[in-house]
Design an enzyme around this catalytic site. Structure first.
Site, PDB file in Angstrom:
ATOM      1  N   LYS A  44      21.286  39.783  44.314  1.00 52.84           N
ATOM      2  CA  LYS A  44      22.003  38.977  43.313  1.00 52.84           C
ATOM      3  C   LYS A  44      21.310  37.662  42.993  1.00 52.84           C
ATOM      4  O   LYS A  44      20.436  37.200  43.728  1.00 52.84           O
ATOM      5  CB  LYS A  44      23.452  38.791  43.749  1.00 52.84           C
ATOM      6  CG  LYS A  44      24.238  40.089  43.529  1.00 52.84           C
ATOM      7  CD  LYS A  44      25.702  39.996  43.807  1.00 52.84           C
ATOM      8  CE  LYS A  44      26.347  41.352  43.467  1.00 52.84           C
ATOM      9  NZ  LYS A  44      27.688  41.481  44.029  1.00 52.84           N
ATOM     10  N   ARG A  59      27.477  46.301  50.980  1.00 54.67           N
ATOM     11  CA  ARG A  59      27.163  47.123  49.799  1.00 54.67           C
ATOM     12  C   ARG A  59      25.764  46.738  49.324  1.00 54.67           C
ATOM     13  O   ARG A  59      25.555  45.607  48.889  1.00 54.67           O
ATOM     14  CB  ARG A  59      28.202  46.849  48.713  1.00 54.67           C
ATOM     15  CG  ARG A  59      28.029  47.666  47.437  1.00 54.67           C
ATOM     16  CD  ARG A  59      29.065  47.239  46.399  1.00 54.67           C
ATOM     17  NE  ARG A  59      28.952  48.016  45.188  1.00 54.67           N
ATOM     18  CZ  ARG A  59      28.082  47.757  44.211  1.00 54.67           C
ATOM     19  NH1 ARG A  59      27.244  46.759  44.318  1.00 54.67           N
ATOM     20  NH2 ARG A  59      28.055  48.513  43.134  1.00 54.67           N
TER      21      ARG A  59
HETATM   22  N1  HH2 Z   1      28.838  43.959  43.069  1.00 52.69           N
HETATM   23  C1  HH2 Z   1      28.506  44.677  41.979  1.00 52.69           C
HETATM   24  C2  HH2 Z   1      29.289  45.785  41.604  1.00 52.69           C
HETATM   25  N2  HH2 Z   1      30.349  46.167  42.335  1.00 52.69           N
HETATM   26  N3  HH2 Z   1      31.749  45.864  44.197  1.00 52.69           N
HETATM   27  C3  HH2 Z   1      32.090  45.175  45.290  1.00 52.69           C
HETATM   28  N4  HH2 Z   1      33.142  45.549  46.025  1.00 52.69           N
HETATM   29  N5  HH2 Z   1      31.382  44.073  45.693  1.00 52.69           N
HETATM   30  C4  HH2 Z   1      30.303  43.624  45.004  1.00 52.69           C
HETATM   31  O1  HH2 Z   1      29.708  42.587  45.392  1.00 52.69           O
HETATM   32  C5  HH2 Z   1      29.911  44.338  43.824  1.00 52.69           C
HETATM   33  C6  HH2 Z   1      30.682  45.469  43.437  1.00 52.69           C
HETATM   34  C7  HH2 Z   1      27.328  44.289  41.166  1.00 52.69           C
HETATM   35  O2  HH2 Z   1      26.169  44.973  41.613  1.00 52.69           O
HETATM   36  P1  HH2 Z   1      25.561  46.266  40.896  1.00 52.69           P
HETATM   37  O3  HH2 Z   1      26.537  47.389  40.979  1.00 52.69           O
HETATM   38  O4  HH2 Z   1      24.232  46.576  41.429  1.00 52.69           O
HETATM   39  O5  HH2 Z   1      25.332  45.792  39.416  1.00 52.69           O
HETATM   40  P2  HH2 Z   1      26.025  46.179  38.055  1.00 52.69           P
HETATM   41  O6  HH2 Z   1      27.415  45.636  38.081  1.00 52.69           O
HETATM   42  O7  HH2 Z   1      25.157  45.504  37.020  1.00 52.69           O
HETATM   43  O8  HH2 Z   1      26.037  47.668  37.903  1.00 52.69           O
END
Ligand code: HH2
Length: 299
Positions: A242, A276
């Site tokens: 992040k 995660r």
């Molecule tokens: N972060 C993201 C998405 N979902 N869920 C939880 N519980 N906690 C988190 O920190 C979290 C989450 C963002 O990361 P990513 O899925 O890689 O990115 P994007 O939202 O652009 O798909």
């Protein structure tokens, strides 16, 4: 006080390791022995670090298998990016993206499958296919019907803190005491989920690293994670790649592995139960090492 493996020395991480297993349908996840690794599978064209990589269902399934081989304990499938500024997608589009891999993953994998969605209509369909957990980044804030859908299925539910929507959340978020405010919000959402029938042992909380937070808020949350144990729920942390890591190290998204590892180690030291992450192979090693230090005897 001496401590046996799996127990904290007095005062360092109250009750973190004494939580009951997480109930999520086909599975009962033991959270005491070691940190659980949730591998991220984004079936999106626009996720911030891996957008477009796993849109092909066969590729997505193959990558999930790879993450399991690398040591992932759960797989989190997402069909809508929640990066800052992201636009929402329709129920139909989200299902079009995630259903083909989800159907295969539920059949083929012997680990819990989670779906990252805040929409009750998406959750109802994927729970019908047999997924075990719903990961709601809005903590029931966007679609309150989600709680009863999860409750009826007997599924697990991740309640994550954010403010506003992904499109607006980074417009100057302000807190007086970010830890207290996020914790109080999560406490209220736990009560709401339980009032709607979600099993108390099926709920996971997440302070939402990077969601409606400036870099300093993320750092303070990571520094003071033990203060979330009073909620008496498993704690999930998602710092992976992040931008606060980019801010500290001045590095682009593809070079944030070490920063992610440091954040994960700090979180595990303070009793996080689930992390995660995208880089499963490396972070499994980090987690095993951090677990070993955390669980070492006193002498
Ligand atoms: N972060 C993201 C998405 N979902 N869920 C939880 N519980 N906690 C988190 O920190 C979290 C989450 C963002 O990361 P990513 O899925 O890689 O990115 P994007 O939202 O652009 O798909």
């Amino acid at each position: 006080m001496s401590s046996s493996p799996g127990h904290w020395p007095e005062g360092s991480a109250p009750s973190a390791n004494r939580l009951p297993p997480l109930r999520c349908r086909r599975f009962c996840l033991d959270l005491t022995a070691r940190t659980q690794i949730m591998g991220v599978l984004n079936v999106t064209p626009d996720s911030f670090s891996d957008g477009g990589w796993y849109l092909d269902p066969d590729r997505a399934v193959e990558y999930a298998h790879q993450m399991i081989e690398e040591g992932a304990d759960l797989i989190d499938v997402g069909g809508e990016s929640t990066r800052p500024g992201a636009e929402p997608v329709s129920v139909e589009e989200e299902l079009r993206r995630i259903l083909p891999p989800v159907k295969q993953l539920v059949k083929k994998l012997s680990v819990p499958i989670s779906v990252d969605t805040y929409k009750a209509d998406v959750a109802a369909v994927v729970l019908g296919e047999g997924v075990d957990l719903i990961n709601d980044v809005s903590a029931l804030g966007f679609d309150p019907r989600l709680a009863s859908v999860v409750a009826e299925a007997g599924a697990g539910l991740v309640l994550m803190h954010m403010r506003g929507t992904p499109r607006t959340m980074q417009e100057d978020p302000r807190y007086i005491d970010v830890v207290a405010e996020v914790r109080d919000y999560l406490r209220e959402r736990i009560l709401l989920a339980e009032a709607r029938g979600v099993h108390p042992e099926a709920i996971v909380v997440d302070p939402g690293i990077g969601f409606a937070k400036h870099a300093k808020h993320n750092l303070v949350l990571l520094k003071r994670l033990t203060e979330f144990h009073v909620l008496k729920k498993p704690l999930l942390i998602g710092p992976s790649r992040k931008s606060f890591i980019g801010g500290v190290l001045d590095l682009p998204v593809e070079e944030r592995l070490e920063g992610t590892a440091a954040a994960v180690a700090a979180a595990i030291w303070q009793g996080a139960h689930i992390v995660r992450v995208h880089d499963v192979r490396a972070i499994v090693r980090v987690a095993r090492m951090a677990d070993a230090i955390r669980n070492a005897p006193e002498a």
